[in-house]
Design a protein around this motif. Structure first.
Motif, PDB file in Angstrom:
ATOM      1  N   PHE A 118       0.910  -1.385  -0.117  1.00  0.00           N
ATOM      2  CA  PHE A 118      -0.048  -0.013  -0.009  1.00  0.00           C
ATOM      3  C   PHE A 118       0.893   1.240   0.113  1.00  0.00           C
ATOM      4  CE2 PHE A 118      -2.164   3.484   2.388  1.00  0.00           C
ATOM      5  CZ  PHE A 118      -3.509   3.486   1.478  1.00  0.00           C
ATOM      6  N   ALA A 119       1.868   1.292   0.903  1.00  0.00           N
ATOM      7  CA  ALA A 119       2.874   2.479   0.963  1.00  0.00           C
ATOM      8  C   ALA A 119       3.605   2.594  -0.380  1.00  0.00           C
ATOM      9  CB  ALA A 119       3.862   2.198   2.133  1.00  0.00           C
ATOM     10  N   ALA A 120       4.124   1.634  -1.076  1.00  0.00           N
ATOM     11  CA  ALA A 120       4.663   1.659  -2.391  1.00  0.00           C
ATOM     12  C   ALA A 120       3.837   2.130  -3.412  1.00  0.00           C
ATOM     13  CB  ALA A 120       5.301   0.191  -2.726  1.00  0.00           C
ATOM     14  N   LEU A 121       2.671   1.612  -3.534  1.00  0.00           N
ATOM     15  CA  LEU A 121       1.790   1.990  -4.428  1.00  0.00           C
ATOM     16  C   LEU A 121       1.340   3.577  -4.437  1.00  0.00           C
ATOM     17  CD1 LEU A 121      -0.371  -1.202  -5.044  1.00  0.00           C
ATOM     18  CD2 LEU A 121       1.236  -0.178  -6.707  1.00  0.00           C
ATOM     19  N   SER A 122       1.201   3.912  -3.048  1.00  0.00           N
ATOM     20  CA  SER A 122       0.811   5.414  -2.828  1.00  0.00           C
ATOM     21  C   SER A 122       1.927   6.365  -3.253  1.00  0.00           C
ATOM     22  CB  SER A 122       0.881   5.500  -1.282  1.00  0.00           C
ATOM     23  OG  SER A 122      -0.503   4.778  -0.842  1.00  0.00           O
ATOM     24  N   VAL A 123       3.384   6.069  -3.029  1.00  0.00           N
ATOM     25  CA  VAL A 123       4.276   6.685  -3.574  1.00  0.00           C
ATOM     26  C   VAL A 123       4.197   6.821  -5.112  1.00  0.00           C
ATOM     27  CG1 VAL A 123       6.750   6.800  -3.749  1.00  0.00           C
ATOM     28  CG2 VAL A 123       5.585   6.481  -1.496  1.00  0.00           C
ATOM     29  N   LEU A 124       4.183   5.592  -5.687  1.00  0.00           N
ATOM     30  CA  LEU A 124       4.135   5.542  -7.042  1.00  0.00           C
ATOM     31  C   LEU A 124       2.854   6.319  -7.688  1.00  0.00           C
ATOM     32  CD1 LEU A 124       4.861   1.506  -8.231  1.00  0.00           C
ATOM     33  CD2 LEU A 124       6.143   3.945  -8.570  1.00  0.00           C
ATOM     34  N   ARG A 125       2.057   6.306  -7.208  1.00  0.00           N
ATOM     35  CA  ARG A 125       0.410   7.171  -7.428  1.00  0.00           C
ATOM     36  C   ARG A 125       0.999   8.436  -7.425  1.00  0.00           C
ATOM     37  NH1 ARG A 125      -5.317   7.488  -4.637  1.00  0.00           N
ATOM     38  NH2 ARG A 125      -6.135   8.709  -6.126  1.00  0.00           N
ATOM     39  N   ALA A 126       1.772   8.977  -6.595  1.00  0.00           N
ATOM     40  CA  ALA A 126       2.163  10.425  -6.589  1.00  0.00           C
ATOM     41  C   ALA A 126       3.090  10.770  -7.361  1.00  0.00           C
ATOM     42  CB  ALA A 126       2.461  10.741  -4.844  1.00  0.00           C
ATOM     43  N   LEU A 127       4.104   9.989  -7.736  1.00  0.00           N
ATOM     44  CA  LEU A 127       5.271   9.981  -8.674  1.00  0.00           C
ATOM     45  C   LEU A 127       5.112   9.966 -10.202  1.00  0.00           C
ATOM     46  CD1 LEU A 127       8.425   8.805  -6.457  1.00  0.00           C
ATOM     47  CD2 LEU A 127       7.549  11.142  -6.569  1.00  0.00           C
ATOM     48  N   VAL A 128       4.298   9.142 -10.608  1.00  0.00           N
ATOM     49  CA  VAL A 128       3.707   8.886 -11.835  1.00  0.00           C
ATOM     50  C   VAL A 128       3.525  10.244 -12.771  1.00  0.00           C
ATOM     51  CG1 VAL A 128       2.404   7.481 -13.474  1.00  0.00           C
ATOM     52  CG2 VAL A 128       3.869   6.472 -11.760  1.00  0.00           C
ATOM     53  N   PRO A 129       2.564  10.677 -12.336  1.00  0.00           N
ATOM     54  CA  PRO A 129       2.040  12.019 -12.850  1.00  0.00           C
ATOM     55  C   PRO A 129       3.416  13.168 -13.068  1.00  0.00           C
ATOM     56  CG  PRO A 129       0.487  11.394 -11.181  1.00  0.00           C
ATOM     57  CD  PRO A 129       1.791  10.418 -11.025  1.00  0.00           C
ATOM     58  N   LEU A 130       4.150  13.152 -12.081  1.00  0.00           N
ATOM     59  CA  LEU A 130       5.201  13.993 -12.069  1.00  0.00           C
ATOM     60  C   LEU A 130       6.267  13.717 -13.092  1.00  0.00           C
ATOM     61  CD1 LEU A 130       5.764  14.755  -8.179  1.00  0.00           C
ATOM     62  CD2 LEU A 130       4.568  16.327  -9.811  1.00  0.00           C
ATOM     63  N   ALA A 131       6.474  12.405 -13.168  1.00  0.00           N
ATOM     64  CA  ALA A 131       7.201  11.761 -13.954  1.00  0.00           C
ATOM     65  C   ALA A 131       6.779  12.284 -15.536  1.00  0.00           C
ATOM     66  CB  ALA A 131       7.819  10.178 -13.892  1.00  0.00           C
TER      67      ALA A 131
END
Length: 50
Positions: free
Chosen positions: A20-33
């Motif tokens: 859950f923590a990893a997916l939350s971080v990815l969810r935040a970083l993918v749009p920025l990338a």
């Protein structure tokens, strides 16, 4: 519950929390990338034209 069952439940819970923590971080970083990649591409395209 037996000790073996408790251990399995604890491992599953820890794995679920980590996932859950990893997916939350990815969810935040993918749009920025995506924005960063688009911005870089636009910069390169505009730099070619000058």
């Amino acid at each position: 519950m037996s000790d073996e069952t408790k251990t399995i439940v604890k491992k599953f819970g820890a794995f679920s929390l980590l996932l859950f923590a990893a997916l939350s971080v990815l969810r935040a970083l993918v749009p920025l990338a995506i924005i960063a990649a688009g911005g870089y591409w636009a910069y390169k395209e505009l730099a070619k034209r000058t």
